[in-house]
Design a protein around this motif. Sequence first.
Motif, PDB file in Angstrom:
ATOM      1  N   GLY A 197      83.295   9.846  48.387  1.00 14.79           N
ATOM      2  CA  GLY A 197      83.415  11.177  48.967  1.00 14.79           C
ATOM      3  C   GLY A 197      82.460  12.167  48.333  1.00 14.79           C
ATOM      4  O   GLY A 197      81.854  13.004  49.027  1.00 14.79           O
ATOM      5  N   ALA A 198      82.315  12.088  47.013  1.00 11.01           N
ATOM      6  CA  ALA A 198      81.400  12.989  46.301  1.00 11.01           C
ATOM      7  C   ALA A 198      79.957  12.757  46.736  1.00 11.01           C
ATOM      8  O   ALA A 198      79.197  13.713  46.963  1.00 11.01           O
ATOM      9  CB  ALA A 198      81.549  12.795  44.798  1.00 11.01           C
ATOM     10  N   VAL A 199      79.554  11.494  46.859  1.00 11.50           N
ATOM     11  CA  VAL A 199      78.173  11.173  47.237  1.00 11.50           C
ATOM     12  C   VAL A 199      77.890  11.608  48.677  1.00 11.50           C
ATOM     13  O   VAL A 199      76.809  12.141  48.974  1.00 11.50           O
ATOM     14  CB  VAL A 199      77.907   9.669  47.047  1.00 11.50           C
ATOM     15  N   VAL A 200      78.863  11.400  49.578  1.00 10.12           N
ATOM     16  CA  VAL A 200      78.674  11.842  50.963  1.00 10.12           C
ATOM     17  C   VAL A 200      78.534  13.363  51.022  1.00 10.12           C
ATOM     18  O   VAL A 200      77.674  13.893  51.738  1.00 10.12           O
ATOM     19  CB  VAL A 200      79.841  11.366  51.847  1.00 10.12           C
ATOM     20  N   ALA A 201      79.371  14.080  50.267  1.00 14.13           N
ATOM     21  CA  ALA A 201      79.278  15.539  50.238  1.00 14.13           C
ATOM     22  C   ALA A 201      77.909  15.987  49.715  1.00 14.13           C
ATOM     23  O   ALA A 201      77.283  16.906  50.261  1.00 14.13           O
ATOM     24  CB  ALA A 201      80.390  16.120  49.368  1.00 14.13           C
ATOM     25  N   MET A 202      77.428  15.327  48.666  1.00  9.70           N
ATOM     26  CA  MET A 202      76.109  15.659  48.131  1.00  9.70           C
ATOM     27  C   MET A 202      75.017  15.362  49.143  1.00  9.70           C
ATOM     28  O   MET A 202      74.036  16.121  49.271  1.00  9.70           O
ATOM     29  CB  MET A 202      75.861  14.876  46.840  1.00  9.70           C
ATOM     30  N   GLY A 203      75.164  14.269  49.876  1.00 11.46           N
ATOM     31  CA  GLY A 203      74.167  13.928  50.886  1.00 11.46           C
ATOM     32  C   GLY A 203      74.090  14.961  51.993  1.00 11.46           C
ATOM     33  O   GLY A 203      72.997  15.337  52.451  1.00 11.46           O
ATOM     34  N   ILE A 204      75.255  15.460  52.433  1.00 11.20           N
ATOM     35  CA  ILE A 204      75.278  16.501  53.459  1.00 11.20           C
ATOM     36  C   ILE A 204      74.608  17.772  52.937  1.00 11.20           C
ATOM     37  O   ILE A 204      73.835  18.430  53.647  1.00 11.20           O
ATOM     38  CB  ILE A 204      76.727  16.783  53.888  1.00 11.20           C
TER      39      ILE A 204
END
Length: 530
Positions: A197-204
């Motif tokens: 979830g953290a990595v997806v948020a950073m990617g967005i």
Amino acid sequence: MLLSSLVDWSRIMFAMTAMYHWLFVPLTLGMGLVMAIAESKYLRTKEDFWRETAKFWQKIFGINFAIGVATGLILEFEFGTNWSNYSHFVGDIFGAPLAIEGIVAFFLEATFFVVMFFGWGKVSDRFHHFATWMTILGATISAWWILVANGWMQNPAGMHFNPDTVRNEMIDFAAVALNPMAVAKFFHSVISSWLLGAVVAMGICGYYLLKDKRNRFALESIKLASTLGIVASVLTIATGHLSANQVAEYQPMKLAAMENLQRGQQGAPLSLIGMPNKDAHPVLAPEEKAWNFNLEMPKVLSFLAFNDFNAYVPGMRDIIEGGYTKRDGTIAMSADDRIASGKVAIQALADYKAAKKAGDEAAAAGYRQVLDENFVNFGYGFIENKADLVPNVGMLYYTFRIMVYLSVFFLLVTILGLIFSKRTITKPAEHDMRRQGWFSWVMLISIPLVYICSQCGWIVAEVGRQPWAIQEVLPVGAAISDLNASSVQVTFWIFVCFFTAMLIADICIMVHAVKKGPRTDEALPAASER
């Protein structure tokens, strides 16, 4: 040939359903924590920026949550349709945690989800904040009971076999609910989902930085998500070590296959990178050279397995041949002996039922004793070829390393994300994360990579257990339903189309939500204005 085809199609259908489902579950668990922390910041600061930030991440969470529920329900129904022998054999045990998950956890998260998603401005901020945390708590509890069921499949415990009903029955709920394999799997799976979830948020947020818009939202969210990601990365590594301990204890063949360890040894090395010889096999081709190439770290596998650099780790050939001393001091049986013992148990069960039907209680008691003495190997009686006891070594070896190396990569990404975002927020005149365009691309590309990492983890867990549906109790060949293979094939392709359409819809809706973005103020000017 038909039976083999039926087994293969039933397995690939369940694997496909599970892999699609696992695309949604980790983002639900991980994004749930991101949105909850953002709302906690709003409750503390009363700043509209954090309310809109929380709303945005809740929108991403909600889209993913809805589709995840649909795939999860289909997955559970498959136990009754495609794996009815499995459901009959262990339904009294396996069904209990799934029932608790549905009755307690799912209704908990579903109830508060409604308040969280539609309650802005209709309930107090404190109650809405409470509902948000209860939603993610409910999702986490739901994961607990599902992983209890899965952990029991990896290490069956707390059961007793009833020959009259030909079913395993639960005799110790605590042994099932607190199964050490389930505990390790829960913490590793949930915490790694936080990382996803953290990595997806950073990617967005990396996308927003590349577009040079919503800069404050992107930077503050990167700071939040990267902090969570660093904690999750470290804990994922720690819980991964705990999982390795459990695998070494209860599934030695899985561990040996993951490392292409043909022969066991004390101070066993860990392979850093290598190329297993696909022609080598501990049963079919035991004398073939195990490696085409291998770079290893001495004694590290022994430490990962047993926290002892000099511990003995059995190889695949040792497990097949038996004769080595196990950790509890007993001598390991060979696969041939276990298969023979299992066939004795199966025959004793048939004789017991015949004697009971004939009313010969004395004979039935004798057969029951033979069954009890050999039941520990009951599942081996269904194994026709001991070579089937070795899972796919190449798949396990490579997917395990992809998972590990990507996990280290994400630790580095989250550390850099925290450093860059904090510098820009605190000293925007001296540091500007938007100048690090390469890093925005790294964050964006990390989105598919983190999903690959997550899927590899489950491939290791489930392929490594093969050929067992329930470890050393019931092989997949004896767990399937009596179906026509062609009907499973047709259903498989229907589900592939259905799940793919759902995935495309999910991605399109989330992309639209990301492009629309949050309604937040912009504290930082565009890069072109500075």
